[in-house]
Design a protein around this motif. Structure first.
Motif, PDB file in Angstrom:
ATOM      1  N   GLN A  98      -2.446   7.376   7.806  1.00 33.70           N
ATOM      2  CA  GLN A  98      -3.760   6.769   8.488  1.00 33.70           C
ATOM      3  C   GLN A  98      -3.700   7.122  10.015  1.00 33.70           C
ATOM      4  OE1 GLN A  98      -5.339   4.138   6.266  1.00 33.70           O
ATOM      5  NE2 GLN A  98      -4.631   6.201   5.334  1.00 33.70           N
ATOM      6  N   PRO A  99      -4.988   7.107  10.351  1.00 35.28           N
ATOM      7  CA  PRO A  99      -5.003   7.288  11.939  1.00 35.28           C
ATOM      8  C   PRO A  99      -4.355   6.107  12.813  1.00 35.28           C
ATOM      9  CG  PRO A  99      -7.154   6.468  11.156  1.00 35.28           C
ATOM     10  CD  PRO A  99      -6.118   6.764   9.969  1.00 35.28           C
ATOM     11  N   ASN A 131     -11.161  10.082   6.204  1.00 36.63           N
ATOM     12  CA  ASN A 131      -9.676  10.281   6.228  1.00 36.63           C
ATOM     13  C   ASN A 131      -9.041   9.999   7.582  1.00 36.63           C
ATOM     14  OD1 ASN A 131      -9.030  11.187   3.554  1.00 36.63           O
ATOM     15  ND2 ASN A 131     -10.291  13.187   3.980  1.00 36.63           N
ATOM     16  N   MET A 132      -9.298  10.501   8.668  1.00 35.70           N
ATOM     17  CA  MET A 132      -8.396  10.240   9.767  1.00 35.70           C
ATOM     18  C   MET A 132      -9.693  10.144  10.985  1.00 35.70           C
ATOM     19  SD  MET A 132      -5.342  10.511   9.090  1.00 35.70           S
ATOM     20  CE  MET A 132      -4.283  11.002  10.519  1.00 35.70           C
ATOM     21  N   ALA A 133      -9.220   9.473  12.023  1.00 35.13           N
ATOM     22  CA  ALA A 133     -10.131   9.439  13.376  1.00 35.13           C
ATOM     23  C   ALA A 133      -9.400   9.897  14.357  1.00 35.13           C
ATOM     24  CB  ALA A 133     -10.479   7.907  13.553  1.00 35.13           C
ATOM     25  N   VAL A 134      -9.994  10.365  15.616  1.00 36.91           N
ATOM     26  CA  VAL A 134      -9.407  10.725  16.641  1.00 36.91           C
ATOM     27  C   VAL A 134     -10.237  10.428  18.116  1.00 36.91           C
ATOM     28  CG1 VAL A 134     -10.434  13.253  16.528  1.00 36.91           C
ATOM     29  CG2 VAL A 134      -8.314  12.961  17.753  1.00 36.91           C
ATOM     30  N   TRP A 135      -9.485  10.153  19.193  1.00 35.78           N
ATOM     31  CA  TRP A 135     -10.402   9.938  20.307  1.00 35.78           C
ATOM     32  C   TRP A 135     -10.534  11.346  21.034  1.00 35.78           C
ATOM     33  CZ3 TRP A 135      -7.778   5.049  19.486  1.00 35.78           C
ATOM     34  CH2 TRP A 135      -8.652   3.985  19.210  1.00 35.78           C
ATOM     35  N   TRP A 136     -11.805  12.088  20.802  1.00 29.19           N
ATOM     36  CA  TRP A 136     -11.637  13.539  21.111  1.00 29.19           C
ATOM     37  C   TRP A 136     -12.696  13.944  22.228  1.00 29.19           C
ATOM     38  CZ3 TRP A 136      -8.426  17.416  19.993  1.00 29.19           C
ATOM     39  CH2 TRP A 136      -8.828  18.536  20.209  1.00 29.19           C
ATOM     40  N   ASP A 137     -13.789  13.433  22.171  1.00 32.87           N
ATOM     41  CA  ASP A 137     -14.827  13.899  23.108  1.00 32.87           C
ATOM     42  C   ASP A 137     -14.804  12.902  24.363  1.00 32.87           C
ATOM     43  OD1 ASP A 137     -16.315  11.675  22.664  1.00 32.87           O
ATOM     44  OD2 ASP A 137     -17.949  12.874  21.857  1.00 32.87           O
ATOM     45  N   ASN A 185       0.908  -0.971  -0.133  1.00 30.57           N
ATOM     46  CA  ASN A 185       0.107   0.080  -0.030  1.00 30.57           C
ATOM     47  C   ASN A 185       0.852   1.129   0.088  1.00 30.57           C
ATOM     48  OD1 ASN A 185      -2.246  -1.701   0.498  1.00 30.57           O
ATOM     49  ND2 ASN A 185      -2.944  -0.540   1.819  1.00 30.57           N
ATOM     50  N   HIS A 186       0.065   2.385   0.086  1.00 28.35           N
ATOM     51  CA  HIS A 186       0.939   3.627   0.246  1.00 28.35           C
ATOM     52  C   HIS A 186       1.143   3.905   1.664  1.00 28.35           C
ATOM     53  CE1 HIS A 186       0.805   5.355  -3.625  1.00 28.35           C
ATOM     54  NE2 HIS A 186      -0.394   5.162  -3.756  1.00 28.35           N
ATOM     55  N   ASN A 187       1.124   2.897   2.797  1.00 29.26           N
ATOM     56  CA  ASN A 187       1.273   2.852   3.966  1.00 29.26           C
ATOM     57  C   ASN A 187       1.433   1.359   4.536  1.00 29.26           C
ATOM     58  OD1 ASN A 187      -1.531   2.142   3.668  1.00 29.26           O
ATOM     59  ND2 ASN A 187      -1.881   4.208   3.605  1.00 29.26           N
TER      60      ASN A 187
END
Ligand SMILES: [Ca+2]
Ligand SMILES: [Ca+2]
Ligand SMILES: [Ca+2]
Ligand SMILES: [Ca+2]
Length: 417
Positions: free
Chosen positions: A392-393, A285-291, A156-158
Motif C-alpha cells: 500500500q502507499p 494501486n499506489m500514490a506518490v508525492w512527486w511534483d 486484510n492482506h496488509n
C-alpha cells in the motif's frame, strides 16, 4: 521486519525461521537434516499432485538477526504454533500460513515487532521486544480466546500501525478490526477481509485518524471510519468484491484527502460527496508525492499520473521507461517513499532485464520546504511494512496537502513558504 529495535543505530532483521535455516555466518538453526516439504498426493479429480512442496508440519522459530552481519542473535519458538493445519480452516496451509508483520511502539517509547498469523479465520498477533540480547514475548492476542470471537476473519492482506486513540502508544489496524497497544481488542467492525487499506488524517476539521478500507464480502463495499472507535463515517455498500481502494489529496477545491475504490461510484470527498464521476482506468494501486505542489500523484505500473481536478481526468506525467513493476495487477514498485529525506518521495523499481534496481527522483522544483516524512512514526512504519502482503502507499499520521497553506504557522511547528 527490518528495523532498529534496540536503538543502537543499526537495524535488526526479524523473521520466522525453521529447522535448516542458515544464518549469515553459516550457522544452522535447529535440525540441519530436517526436510518437511510435502511429497504431495495425487488427486484424480483434478489429475494433478496436490500440496507438493508445501510445509504443513515441523518446527517453526522466530529469529532476530544482526542486520550488519546476518548472524542469528536469538531464536525462540514461533508464536503461535501452527498446530493442526486444518484448525485454521483448510488442509493445504492456505489459512494457517497467512502471515502479516509490523513494527509498533507499543509502550510509546521502544519499537516492538509484531508477528501475525491468520486473517481469513483464526487471528493471532504476537508482540516481541528485542533488548539487544533477548527476544521476549510482550503479549499474544488470539481470536480463539473467549470474548475475542469478533476478531476472527477480519484481517486484510496488509496492516497499518499508529497511535489512533491518542494515549502515546501504537495500535494495530488489522483490516476491519484494531488491536490496542496492550494486546487487547480495541474494536471490530465485523466487515471482514479486504485487499487494501489507508490510515492517515483525512480530514483536518475532524480530530484523530481515519481509515479507508475495502471489503471482499460482497456486502460491505468501501468504508471510511474513525480509526480509534471503528465508527463508520461513510459506507458505500457493494454486492461485489471491492478489491482496491485509494486515498490521496488530489483536489484542492475539496478539503482533506479524497478517496475512491473499485466500487465507490466516483471520487469522494471527506463528507462522502461524489466530486468526480466514475471513470475508466482510475488509478487505485499506489500514490506518490512527486511534483512540486502539495497534492499527491498516482503511481500505477511504471507511470506517475496526475489528477487534473479542473477537467476531472487523470493525465500521465512521467513514464519510467525500461522498468517493470511487481505483483501483477497490483503494479507495485519495489519501494516508494521519502528515501532521500526531503518531503517528496522516490520510486525504486526493477529494470526490465531484472539485472538492476533504479531509484527515480523527482526533477520538478518545489516552492515548499518540509521535514522529511521519515521523522514521523506512522509514515516510517508504513515503509517498514511495505514487504508485508499487498503493498500500500505510504501515509503519514498527519494531514498533508494544499489545506496546509490555509493552516500556515499553526501546524505542528512546520513552516510553509
Ligand atoms: Ca539495532
Ligand atoms: Ca494508542
Ligand atoms: Ca482535497
Ligand atoms: Ca504533488
Amino acid at each position: 521486519m527490518v528495523y532498529d529495535l534496540d536503538g543502537d543505530g543499526k537495524a535488526e532483521v526479524v523473521m520466522r525461521t525453521a529447522d535448516g535455516t542458515i544464518d549469515g555466518k553459516g550457522k544452522v538453526i535447529g535440525d540441519a537434516n530436517a526436510d518437511y516439504r510435502e511429497e504431495g498426493t495425487f488427486d484424480p479429480s483434478r489429475n494433478q499432485i496436490m500440496k507438493q512442496g508445501r510445509i504443513l508440519k515441523g518446527k517453526e522459530y522466530l529469529t532476530v538477526f544482526s542486520g550488519d552481519t546476518g548472524e542469528a542473535l536469538h531464536t525462540i519458538d514461533y508464536i503461535p504454533a501452527r498446530g493442526n493445519v486444518t484448525d485454521w480452516g483448510d488442509a493445504k496451509g492456505n489459512r494457517s500460513d497467512r502471515f502479516l508483520a509490523c513494527v509498533a511502539y507499543l509502550d510509546g517509547i521502544h519499537p516492538s515487532v509484531v508477528m501475525c498469523r491468520g486473517y481469513y479465520t483464526r487471528t493471532v498477533l504476537a508482540a516481541f521486544d528485542w533488548n539487544g540480547k533477548e527476544l521476549k514475548n510482550r503479549w499474544v492476542f488470539d481470536s480463539n480466546n473467549p470474548g475475542c470471537e469478533n476478531y476472527a476473519g477480519q484481517g486484510n492482506h496488509n496492516l497499518r500501525v499508529g497511535d489512533v486513540d491518542g494515549d502515546g502508544c501504537d495500535e494495530i489496524i488489522y483490516g476491519s478490526c484494531a488491536i490496542d497497544h496492550n494486546g487487547k481488542g480495541l474494536y471490530s467492525t465485523r466487515m471482514g477481509h479486504g485487499d487494501a487499506i489507508h490510515l492517515t488524517h483525512f480530514d483536518p476539521s475532524r480530530k484523530g485518524l481515519q481509515v479507508w478500507d475495502c471489503h471482499e464480502n460482497k456486502r460491505d463495499g468501501s468504508t471510511y471510519r474513525d480509526a480509534a472507535t471503528g465508527e463508520v463515517l461513510l459506507q458505500i455498500k457493494s454486492n461485489t468484491d471491492v478489491g482496491r481502494c485509494m486515498a490521496a489529496d488530489i483536489d484542492p477545491t475539496h478539503p482533506g484527502v479524497e478517496m475512491w475504490s473499485g466500487d465507490s461510484q466516483g471520487i469522494r470527498n471527506v463528507k462522502g460527496e461524489v466530486i468526480a464521476p466514475k471513470m475508466r482506468n482510475t488509478p487505485t494501486n499506489m500514490a506518490v508525492w512527486w511534483d512540486g505542489d502539495l497534492l499527491r500523484e498516482m503511481l500505477d505500473r511504471n507511470m506517475i499520473i496526475k489528477y487534473d481536478w479542473e477537467n476531472k481526468k487523470f493525465v500521465p506525467l512521467v513514464k519510467f521507461t525500461g522498468t517493470l513493476f511487481n505483483n501483477g495487477t497490483k503494479s507495485n514498485p519495489c519501494l516508494q517513499g521519502d528515501m532521500i529525506g526531503d518531503w517528496r518521495e522516490e520510486v525504486l523499481v526493477r529494470s526490465e532485464d531484472n539485472a538492476s534496481l533504479r531509484l527515480y527522483v523527482s526533477t520538478i522544483p518545489t516552492e515548499y520546504r518540509f521535514h522529511t516524512f521519515l521523522e514521523e512514526p506512522i509514515y516510517r512504519i508504513s515503509i517498514a511494512t511495505q514487504n508485508v502482503g499487498y503493498n500500500q502507499p505510504t501515509q503519514p499520521g498527519f494531514y498533508f496537502g494544499p489545506d496546509l497553506i490555509k493552516m500556515k504557522g499553526t501546524f505542528r511547528g512546520y513552516q510553509f513558504k
